[in-house]
Design an enzyme around this catalytic site. Structure first.
Site, PDB file in Angstrom:
ATOM      1  N   ARG A 173       0.841  -1.193   0.000  1.00  0.00           N
ATOM      2  CA  ARG A 173       0.000   0.000   0.000  1.00  0.00           C
ATOM      3  C   ARG A 173       0.881   1.249   0.000  1.00  0.00           C
ATOM      4  O   ARG A 173       2.007   1.219   0.487  1.00  0.00           O
ATOM      5  CB  ARG A 173      -0.902   0.015   1.240  1.00  0.00           C
ATOM      6  CG  ARG A 173      -2.079  -0.950   1.144  1.00  0.00           C
ATOM      7  CD  ARG A 173      -2.984  -0.839   2.351  1.00  0.00           C
ATOM      8  NE  ARG A 173      -2.355  -1.316   3.564  1.00  0.00           N
ATOM      9  CZ  ARG A 173      -1.781  -0.563   4.479  1.00  0.00           C
ATOM     10  NH1 ARG A 173      -1.757   0.759   4.332  1.00  0.00           N
ATOM     11  NH2 ARG A 173      -1.239  -1.086   5.547  1.00  0.00           N
ATOM     12  N   TYR A 192      -1.378  -3.480  -6.888  1.00  0.00           N
ATOM     13  CA  TYR A 192      -1.212  -4.170  -5.609  1.00  0.00           C
ATOM     14  C   TYR A 192      -2.530  -4.221  -4.814  1.00  0.00           C
ATOM     15  O   TYR A 192      -3.279  -3.239  -4.797  1.00  0.00           O
ATOM     16  CB  TYR A 192      -0.124  -3.486  -4.747  1.00  0.00           C
ATOM     17  CG  TYR A 192      -0.133  -4.043  -3.346  1.00  0.00           C
ATOM     18  CD1 TYR A 192       0.438  -5.283  -3.087  1.00  0.00           C
ATOM     19  CD2 TYR A 192      -0.802  -3.396  -2.315  1.00  0.00           C
ATOM     20  CE1 TYR A 192       0.364  -5.846  -1.825  1.00  0.00           C
ATOM     21  CE2 TYR A 192      -0.879  -3.952  -1.054  1.00  0.00           C
ATOM     22  CZ  TYR A 192      -0.305  -5.175  -0.815  1.00  0.00           C
ATOM     23  OH  TYR A 192      -0.393  -5.736   0.427  1.00  0.00           O
ATOM     24  N   LYS A 224      -9.653  -2.221   1.428  1.00  0.00           N
ATOM     25  CA  LYS A 224      -9.352  -1.069   2.288  1.00  0.00           C
ATOM     26  C   LYS A 224     -10.138   0.175   1.862  1.00  0.00           C
ATOM     27  O   LYS A 224     -10.606   0.938   2.698  1.00  0.00           O
ATOM     28  CB  LYS A 224      -7.850  -0.761   2.251  1.00  0.00           C
ATOM     29  CG  LYS A 224      -6.971  -1.937   2.623  1.00  0.00           C
ATOM     30  CD  LYS A 224      -7.252  -2.410   4.016  1.00  0.00           C
ATOM     31  CE  LYS A 224      -6.292  -3.525   4.412  1.00  0.00           C
ATOM     32  NZ  LYS A 224      -6.575  -4.029   5.760  1.00  0.00           N
ATOM     33  N   HIS A 267     -10.877  -2.256  11.322  1.00  0.00           N
ATOM     34  CA  HIS A 267      -9.775  -3.107  10.843  1.00  0.00           C
ATOM     35  C   HIS A 267      -9.576  -4.223  11.868  1.00  0.00           C
ATOM     36  O   HIS A 267      -8.623  -4.198  12.643  1.00  0.00           O
ATOM     37  CB  HIS A 267      -8.523  -2.226  10.719  1.00  0.00           C
ATOM     38  CG  HIS A 267      -7.383  -2.863   9.995  1.00  0.00           C
ATOM     39  ND1 HIS A 267      -6.071  -2.486  10.198  1.00  0.00           N
ATOM     40  CD2 HIS A 267      -7.342  -3.855   9.068  1.00  0.00           C
ATOM     41  CE1 HIS A 267      -5.280  -3.194   9.412  1.00  0.00           C
ATOM     42  NE2 HIS A 267      -6.023  -4.031   8.722  1.00  0.00           N
ATOM     43  N   SER A 281      -1.549  -3.707  10.300  1.00  0.00           N
ATOM     44  CA  SER A 281      -1.244  -4.638   9.213  1.00  0.00           C
ATOM     45  C   SER A 281      -0.002  -5.465   9.537  1.00  0.00           C
ATOM     46  O   SER A 281       0.970  -4.930  10.082  1.00  0.00           O
ATOM     47  CB  SER A 281      -0.983  -3.849   7.933  1.00  0.00           C
ATOM     48  OG  SER A 281      -2.051  -2.974   7.695  1.00  0.00           O
ATOM     49  N   CYS A 310       0.525  -7.836  11.704  1.00  0.00           N
ATOM     50  CA  CYS A 310       0.802  -8.087  13.131  1.00  0.00           C
ATOM     51  C   CYS A 310       0.076  -9.341  13.621  1.00  0.00           C
ATOM     52  O   CYS A 310      -0.148  -9.498  14.820  1.00  0.00           O
ATOM     53  CB  CYS A 310       0.392  -6.893  13.977  1.00  0.00           C
ATOM     54  SG  CYS A 310       1.520  -5.500  13.805  1.00  0.00           S
ATOM     55  N   LYS A 336      -3.112 -10.795  12.568  1.00  0.00           N
ATOM     56  CA  LYS A 336      -4.573 -10.962  12.637  1.00  0.00           C
ATOM     57  C   LYS A 336      -4.992 -12.304  12.032  1.00  0.00           C
ATOM     58  O   LYS A 336      -5.841 -12.991  12.567  1.00  0.00           O
ATOM     59  CB  LYS A 336      -5.289  -9.818  11.908  1.00  0.00           C
ATOM     60  CG  LYS A 336      -5.312  -8.532  12.710  1.00  0.00           C
ATOM     61  CD  LYS A 336      -6.431  -7.591  12.280  1.00  0.00           C
ATOM     62  CE  LYS A 336      -6.304  -7.098  10.863  1.00  0.00           C
ATOM     63  NZ  LYS A 336      -5.042  -6.367  10.612  1.00  0.00           N
ATOM     64  N   ASP A 343      -9.641  -9.629   8.787  1.00  0.00           N
ATOM     65  CA  ASP A 343      -9.112  -8.287   8.510  1.00  0.00           C
ATOM     66  C   ASP A 343     -10.111  -7.154   8.759  1.00  0.00           C
ATOM     67  O   ASP A 343      -9.710  -6.091   9.200  1.00  0.00           O
ATOM     68  CB  ASP A 343      -8.625  -8.226   7.053  1.00  0.00           C
ATOM     69  CG  ASP A 343      -7.717  -7.031   6.783  1.00  0.00           C
ATOM     70  OD1 ASP A 343      -6.868  -6.720   7.633  1.00  0.00           O
ATOM     71  OD2 ASP A 343      -7.866  -6.398   5.720  1.00  0.00           O
ATOM     72  N   SER A 356       4.790 -10.282   0.587  1.00  0.00           N
ATOM     73  CA  SER A 356       4.150 -11.170  -0.392  1.00  0.00           C
ATOM     74  C   SER A 356       2.869 -11.729   0.219  1.00  0.00           C
ATOM     75  O   SER A 356       2.748 -11.847   1.439  1.00  0.00           O
ATOM     76  CB  SER A 356       5.098 -12.293  -0.793  1.00  0.00           C
ATOM     77  OG  SER A 356       5.573 -12.969   0.345  1.00  0.00           O
ATOM     78  N   ARG A 357       1.924 -12.066  -0.651  1.00  0.00           N
ATOM     79  CA  ARG A 357       0.571 -12.363  -0.168  1.00  0.00           C
ATOM     80  C   ARG A 357       0.008 -13.637  -0.775  1.00  0.00           C
ATOM     81  O   ARG A 357       0.419 -14.076  -1.838  1.00  0.00           O
ATOM     82  CB  ARG A 357      -0.364 -11.205  -0.558  1.00  0.00           C
ATOM     83  CG  ARG A 357       0.023  -9.857   0.047  1.00  0.00           C
ATOM     84  CD  ARG A 357      -0.409  -9.770   1.466  1.00  0.00           C
ATOM     85  NE  ARG A 357      -0.033  -8.531   2.120  1.00  0.00           N
ATOM     86  CZ  ARG A 357      -0.796  -7.922   3.037  1.00  0.00           C
ATOM     87  NH1 ARG A 357      -1.953  -8.428   3.392  1.00  0.00           N
ATOM     88  NH2 ARG A 357      -0.378  -6.823   3.625  1.00  0.00           N
ATOM     89  N   ARG A 361       2.312  -3.786  18.175  1.00  0.00           N
ATOM     90  CA  ARG A 361       3.605  -4.478  18.218  1.00  0.00           C
ATOM     91  C   ARG A 361       4.528  -3.581  19.032  1.00  0.00           C
ATOM     92  O   ARG A 361       5.001  -2.565  18.519  1.00  0.00           O
ATOM     93  CB  ARG A 361       4.074  -4.619  16.763  1.00  0.00           C
ATOM     94  CG  ARG A 361       5.314  -5.398  16.514  1.00  0.00           C
ATOM     95  CD  ARG A 361       5.656  -5.323  15.025  1.00  0.00           C
ATOM     96  NE  ARG A 361       4.892  -6.250  14.216  1.00  0.00           N
ATOM     97  CZ  ARG A 361       5.269  -7.495  13.936  1.00  0.00           C
ATOM     98  NH1 ARG A 361       6.422  -7.950  14.385  1.00  0.00           N
ATOM     99  NH2 ARG A 361       4.513  -8.267  13.190  1.00  0.00           N
ATOM    100  N   PHE A 409       1.160 -16.986  18.802  1.00  0.00           N
ATOM    101  CA  PHE A 409       0.483 -17.948  17.922  1.00  0.00           C
ATOM    102  C   PHE A 409      -0.594 -18.731  18.689  1.00  0.00           C
ATOM    103  O   PHE A 409      -1.421 -18.122  19.359  1.00  0.00           O
ATOM    104  CB  PHE A 409       1.502 -18.848  17.217  1.00  0.00           C
ATOM    105  CG  PHE A 409       2.517 -18.040  16.441  1.00  0.00           C
ATOM    106  CD1 PHE A 409       2.133 -17.323  15.316  1.00  0.00           C
ATOM    107  CD2 PHE A 409       3.837 -17.927  16.868  1.00  0.00           C
ATOM    108  CE1 PHE A 409       3.038 -16.534  14.610  1.00  0.00           C
ATOM    109  CE2 PHE A 409       4.755 -17.144  16.175  1.00  0.00           C
ATOM    110  CZ  PHE A 409       4.343 -16.450  15.043  1.00  0.00           C
ATOM    111  N   ASN A 464      -1.722 -17.858  22.197  1.00  0.00           N
ATOM    112  CA  ASN A 464      -2.543 -16.667  22.471  1.00  0.00           C
ATOM    113  C   ASN A 464      -3.938 -17.072  22.950  1.00  0.00           C
ATOM    114  O   ASN A 464      -4.679 -16.263  23.515  1.00  0.00           O
ATOM    115  CB  ASN A 464      -2.624 -15.766  21.237  1.00  0.00           C
ATOM    116  CG  ASN A 464      -1.274 -15.118  20.961  1.00  0.00           C
ATOM    117  OD1 ASN A 464      -0.462 -14.964  21.879  1.00  0.00           O
ATOM    118  ND2 ASN A 464      -1.022 -14.746  19.719  1.00  0.00           N
TER     119      ASN A 464
HETATM  120  C1  OXD Z   1      -3.236  -4.579   5.228  1.00  0.00           C
HETATM  121  C2  OXD Z   1      -3.907  -5.716   4.587  1.00  0.00           C
HETATM  122  O1  OXD Z   1      -2.284  -4.029   4.662  1.00  0.00           O
HETATM  123  O2  OXD Z   1      -4.805  -6.296   5.217  1.00  0.00           O
HETATM  124  O3  OXD Z   1      -3.662  -4.215   6.345  1.00  0.00           O
HETATM  125  O4  OXD Z   1      -3.600  -6.043   3.431  1.00  0.00           O
HETATM  126 MN    MN Z   2      -5.373  -5.267   7.019  1.00  0.00          MN
END
Ligand code: OXD
Ligand code: MN
Length: 580
Positions: free
Chosen positions: A69, A197, A206, A226, A248, A250, A252, A275, A363-364, A395, A488, A491
């Site tokens: 982003r 992207y 978003k 979020h 982002s 962290c 989720k 998300d 990378s996603r 964080r 992990f 938690n």
């Molecule tokens: C972010 C995502 O960047 O969820 O928060 O992709």
């Molecule tokens: Mn996000």
């Protein structure tokens, strides 16, 4: 085409402006998807991965300057600058539209213009909202098909109701100098140019579900956040739903589908979302939540059999990988995945650890939610799920305890507003710098944060059974630089305490900054953690916190007179109590 005159006209206008070779109205059918995939395989935009180990999985390598982003060129365009607030970049709407018109002019020549009707949320939910994205990117179309309810059913809903969000996107020339992501909340409109992207191009995510939706939610009395949504089922079959906001990258996704440790026999975790969460007061006074998305667009690096086995399992089929490496037998690979050796990096070059990581840090993977082994059927429930607890987390290497509960809703809003976190690779810019990220919405709130906090505070008048609010920090480090909490799946131990508090089963230790757990109430059976470490994780360093409250005050000060007095009053109470 469509019976919706507004939509028909808008598509015609965009066609005239962008001059595509052809216009395609997406139905979302399997055949359509297959044709797009084949065309992308032909053009090289998609590479097929190992058919045996990863059937129907594809690799996409983005432009090397288009991997995250871009917050510095993301704008909220409101007629009054102050309505966007110090938390956003602002541009005058008329100036922004003129700039974007210049960029869009003729930009789709030689390309196909795709019209993507989509619904954010279950197709028959009153909490859902629809949009239409126009794009010239087939990659966007196939991703939107996974991430939203896209195609004919969404179009039918759009034709039944009044109003939809209009999103216009073109990859342009992928030139970072000609890249803008514009939001016009008053027009419920998004314009994005120059990036392919995820967060910049999949406009349902978003841009719509957070920036435009947060502004819409304010006027309509709900919240667009979020946050992940997770259901925790105890051995008695009782399920508590928790919504949790983290910045982002962290964790989720990991938290949303965690597998409880061995000590938790009989407990189950149900994933509703990873998300985004839209919440609205129900008739019973509770907040009811839906996940507006239908898929996951998760961070690949670090995902492994140890950290998130459910994610690994869902990525074996029907997934798109963006900017990961590949192994000799053509399987996707990223840092932290397993002991396999990548041969090609995300740029398509021979892998050399000295030069590049195999996978880009941001990378996603894109995958339909239904592929997740812990997927909850309740994610389809039109009325959503009732939220028992809201969890905020950042964080933070130091200072912030593992866990605390707010003293009240108002104090909880302060905990959210004061959130800070070290930055990650999810956005371009420096990584590891602590920045304030209120409610994990810094990059995503479509209006002035001061008004947003006021909106949060107003919920005491809107709902009689509000969720309890908590704050967590999985990322505390010791003096040797090691994480003190295993995180992990473990938690779950923290979530168990959260649920016990919701049920009134455990006491707290009152402190100036919040209500902390008694160490004995955190289940550490089977964990390699001693009581000193646990003590440190739950300590409150009053002088360091006084310093922190000073920084929070300074941060909030930017919002001037618009800042709700209640928020400052909460901060004053904390400071006075710390001084005492
Ligand atoms: C972010 C995502 O960047 O969820 O928060 O992709
Ligand atoms: Mn996000």
């Amino acid at each position: 085409m469509t019976s919706n005159e507004v939509l028909r006209q808008w598509v015609a206008e965009v066609g005239e402006l962008t001059r595509p070779d052809r216009i395609h109205w997406c139905t979302g059918s399997t055949e359509e998807n297959q044709q797009l995939i084949e065309a992308m395989l032909d053009s090289g935009a998609f590479l097929e991965l190992n058919k045996k180990t990863h059937p129907a999985c594809y690799l996409h390598r983005s432009d090397q300057d288009d991997v995250a982003r871009v917050e510095h060129v993301t704008f909220i365009c409101t007629s009054q600058r102050d309505d966007a607030g110090p938390n956003n970049h602002w541009m005058d709407p008329a100036a922004a539209k003129a700039k974007m018109n210049g960029l869009f002019e003729g930009c789709m020549q030689g390309r196909t213009l795709y019209v993507i009707p989509y619904c954010m949320g279950p197709i028959d939910s009153p909490l859902s909202r629809c949009g239409v994205e126009i794009t010239d990117s087939p990659y966007v179309v196939v991703n939107m098909r996974m991430m939203t309810r896209m195609g004919s059913a969404a179009l039918a809903r759009i034709e039944r109701e009044d109003g939809f969000v209009r999103g216009l996107h073109s990859i342009g020339e992928l030139d970072p100098e000609r890249r803008f992501i514009m939001h016009f909340p008053a027009d419920r409109m998004i314009q994005s140019f120059g990036s392919g992207y995820g967060g910049n191009a999949l406009l349902g995510k978003k841009c719509h579900a957070l920036r435009i939706a947060s502004a819409q939610a304010r006027t309509e009395g709900w919240l667009a956040e979020h946050m992940l949504i997770v259901g925790i089922e105890n051995p008695q079959g009782e399920i508590h739903y928790i919504a949790a906001a983290f910045p982002s990258a962290c964790g989720k996704t990991n938290l949303a589908m965690l597998i409880p440790p061995a000590e938790y026999e009989g407990w189950k975790v149900w994933t509703v979302g990873d998300d985004i969460c839209w919440m609205q007061p129900g008739e019973d006074g509770r907040l009811w939540a839906i996940n507006p998305e239908a898929g996951f667009f998760g961070v690949a690096p670090g995902t492994s059999e140890n950290t998130n086995p459910n994610a690994l399992a869902m990525l074996n089929e029907d997934a798109i990988f963006t900017n990961v490496g590949v192994t000799a037998d053509n399987q996707p690979w990223w840092e932290g995945k397993d002991d396999d050796v990548p041969v090609t990096d995300w740029k398509g070059k021979p892998f050399n650890a000295e030069v590049n990581p195999a996978a880009h840090p941001n990378s996603r993977f894109t995958v339909p939610m239904r592929r997740c082994p812990s997927y909850s059927e309740q994610a389809e429930a039109p009325r959503g799920v009732p939220i028992s607890a809201i969890v905020f987390g950042g964080r933070r290497e130091r200072l912030v305890p593992l866990l605390m509960e707010s003293k009240s809703w108002q104090h909880g809003v302060l905990l959210g507003a004061a959130m800070a976190s070290e930055t990650t690779a999810a956005a371009t810019g420096a990584v590891g710098v602590v920045r304030r990220d209120p409610m994990a919405m810094k990059p995503f709130c479509g209006y002035n944060f001061a008004d947003y906090w006021q909106h949060w505070l107003s919920f005491t008048d809107r709902a009689s059974q509000l969720p309890r609010i908590f704050h967590v920090n999985w990322f505390r480090k010791n003096d040797d630089g090691y994480f003190m909490w295993p995180g992990f799946g473990d938690n779950m131990r923290v979530l168990e305490w959260v649920i016990k508090r919701c049920k009134g089963e455990v006491d707290v230790c009152e402190t100036a900054i919040g209500q902390l757990p008694l160490a004995a109430d955190i289940n550490i059976n089977g964990l390699d953690i001693d009581s000193v470490t646990l003590g440190t994780l739950l300590e409150v360093d009053a002088s360091a916190w006084l310093d922190e409250t000073g920084q929070i005050r300074e941060y909030l000060g930017q919002y001037g007179d618009r800042l709700p007095h209640q928020l400052l009053a909460e901060l004053d109470k904390v400071a006075v109590s710390l001084q005492a």
